[in-house]
Design an enzyme around this catalytic site. Structure first.
Site, short mmCIF file in Angstrom:
data_model
loop_
_atom_site.label_atom_id
_atom_site.label_comp_id
_atom_site.label_asym_id
_atom_site.label_seq_id
_atom_site.Cartn_x
_atom_site.Cartn_y
_atom_site.Cartn_z
N ARG A 240 -12.45 -9.36 -1.46
CA ARG A 240 -11.88 -8.66 0.00
C ARG A 240 -11.21 -7.51 -0.04
O ARG A 240 -11.11 -6.59 -1.02
CB ARG A 240 -10.53 -9.49 0.12
CG ARG A 240 -9.48 -9.75 1.09
CD ARG A 240 -8.39 -8.49 1.17
NE ARG A 240 -7.36 -8.46 1.76
CZ ARG A 240 -6.54 -7.21 1.86
NH1 ARG A 240 -6.35 -6.38 1.12
NH2 ARG A 240 -5.59 -7.56 2.86
N VAL A 241 -11.79 -7.10 1.03
CA VAL A 241 -11.40 -5.47 1.58
C VAL A 241 -10.58 -5.77 2.79
O VAL A 241 -10.49 -6.07 3.27
CB VAL A 241 -12.59 -4.24 1.89
CG1 VAL A 241 -12.17 -3.19 2.30
CG2 VAL A 241 -13.32 -4.44 1.08
N GLY A 242 -9.46 -4.84 2.50
CA GLY A 242 -7.88 -4.70 3.75
C GLY A 242 -8.53 -4.24 4.51
O GLY A 242 -9.07 -2.76 4.92
N ASP A 243 -7.16 -3.42 4.82
CA ASP A 243 -7.75 -2.06 6.34
C ASP A 243 -7.25 -1.00 5.53
O ASP A 243 -7.97 -0.23 6.75
CB ASP A 243 -6.21 -2.56 7.37
CG ASP A 243 -5.17 -2.06 6.70
OD1 ASP A 243 -4.57 -2.73 5.32
OD2 ASP A 243 -4.19 -1.60 6.95
N GLY B 262 0.85 -3.48 4.81
CA GLY B 262 1.25 -4.87 5.29
C GLY B 262 -0.30 -5.56 5.36
O GLY B 262 -0.94 -5.56 4.79
N THR C 209 1.05 -1.50 0.12
CA THR C 209 -0.07 -0.09 -0.01
C THR C 209 0.97 1.01 -0.16
O THR C 209 2.65 1.45 0.32
CB THR C 209 -0.54 0.36 1.17
OG1 THR C 209 -1.64 -1.21 1.16
CG2 THR C 209 -1.93 1.64 1.56
#
Length: 309
Positions: free
Chosen positions: A203-206, A227, A175
């Site tokens: 999917r979605v991350g932070d 990360g 990112t």
């Protein structure tokens, strides 16, 4: 780092398995040049008395256009061979925030996130709805082919050829983000990503989740993370760092180290950048390297990639 009573800006381009032995001179030089350009884009605004919010958006837009990083052009491919983009931005003055996930046609997702914050009653828009909102706001559009690069396609092909049924757990391609404190002491954070290679099922991350990968609060700090997103979500990383600073009185360096240790104990890796009023911003990462850069009103400037820099 020395005290920083004036403005400051810190950026990152992802944390992961970044080793000199695995990085070509061309890739090293290209990434450093892009990090420098992103610093320039933000510092010119801060040095002129601009606000932190404008600076983080400007810095991230530069990184979104550079294929060395996993955001915008150069985003990772999903399992289905598409590019899905996530971004968030937050203003520490009033904790206003905007975020998008799974967008596919906005050239600068961070600017779409800011439009969500400024021109909608919501915080997070996703998918087709976010793409439609982008058109309504007349933001610059791009054909999906703009985001795709041969190197990112090769990475997906390599992952799938290896028989891996999951995504890129090594998080080698990370990112981008920025945190800033302006001359008035106000904070902002922004983060943008293409996710992880081989991600499935939307999917979605932070990164677009306020309080996880992106957070800013003038009472404490501004945070952008990179990360293994699932672990940063579970730790509530951005908010946790801010809470430790605000409620426990910890320094940004101590709070960042504690939260990253917790994430590592859960099984995750990565890094964070943290800005706070009156002191120099800090970074902390648990991987071999992290693309990163720093600039302050006092003339400090650094661009680095590897852990020993």
């Amino acid at each position: 780092m020395p005290p920083s009573p004036g403005w400051s800006l810190m950026i990152h381009g992802g944390a992961g398995a970044l080793l000199r032995a695995r990085t070509t001179p061309e890739a090293d030089a290209g990434a450093r040049a892009a990090l420098g350009a992103a610093l320039d884009a933000g510092t010119v605004l801060l040095a002129a008395g601009g606000i932190a919010l404008d600076a983080v958006e400007a810095a991230v837009r530069v990184l979104e256009d550079d294929p060395h990083f996993n955001a915008g052009r150069g985003a990772c491919f999903t399992h289905g061979g598409t590019n899905e983009l996530d971004a968030a931005i937050m203003d520490g003055r009033g904790r206003d925030a905007g975020a998008v996930a799974g967008v596919s046609r906005t050239r600068h997702p961070v600017s779409l996130a800011r439009a969500v914050m400024a021109a909608s009653p919501h915080v997070l828009l996703i998918g087709a709805g976010a793409d439609a909102f982008s058109l309504e706001q007349r933001l610059e559009q791009a054909d999906p082919a703009w985001f795709a690069t041969p190197e990112r396609r090769r990475q997906l092909d390599e992952l799938q050829a290896g028989g891996k049924a999951t995504f890129d757990v090594d998080m080698e391609y990370g990112t981008v983000g920025a945190v800033a404190c302006d001359a008035a002491g106000h904070l902002a954070a922004a983060t943008s990503t293409g996710g992880v290679t081989g991600k499935r099922w939307g999917r979605v991350g932070d990164s677009p989740l306020i309080g996880a990968g992106t957070y800013a609060d003038d009472r404490a700090c501004a945070v952008s993370a990179t990360g293994s997103g699932e672990f940063f979500i579970r730790a509530g990383a951005g908010h946790e760092i801010a809470a430790r600073i605000r409620l426990l009185g910890e320094s940004p360096a101590t709070a960042a180290a504690a939260v990253m240790a917790d994430i590592q104990a859960l099984g995750g890796t990565g890094g964070v950048i943290v800005a706070a009023p009156g002191i120099a911003p800090v970074w902390h990462f648990t991987t071999p390297g992290m693309y990163r850069g720093l600039a302050t009103a006092e003339g400090a400037r650094q661009v680095a990639i590897y852990g020993d820099e």
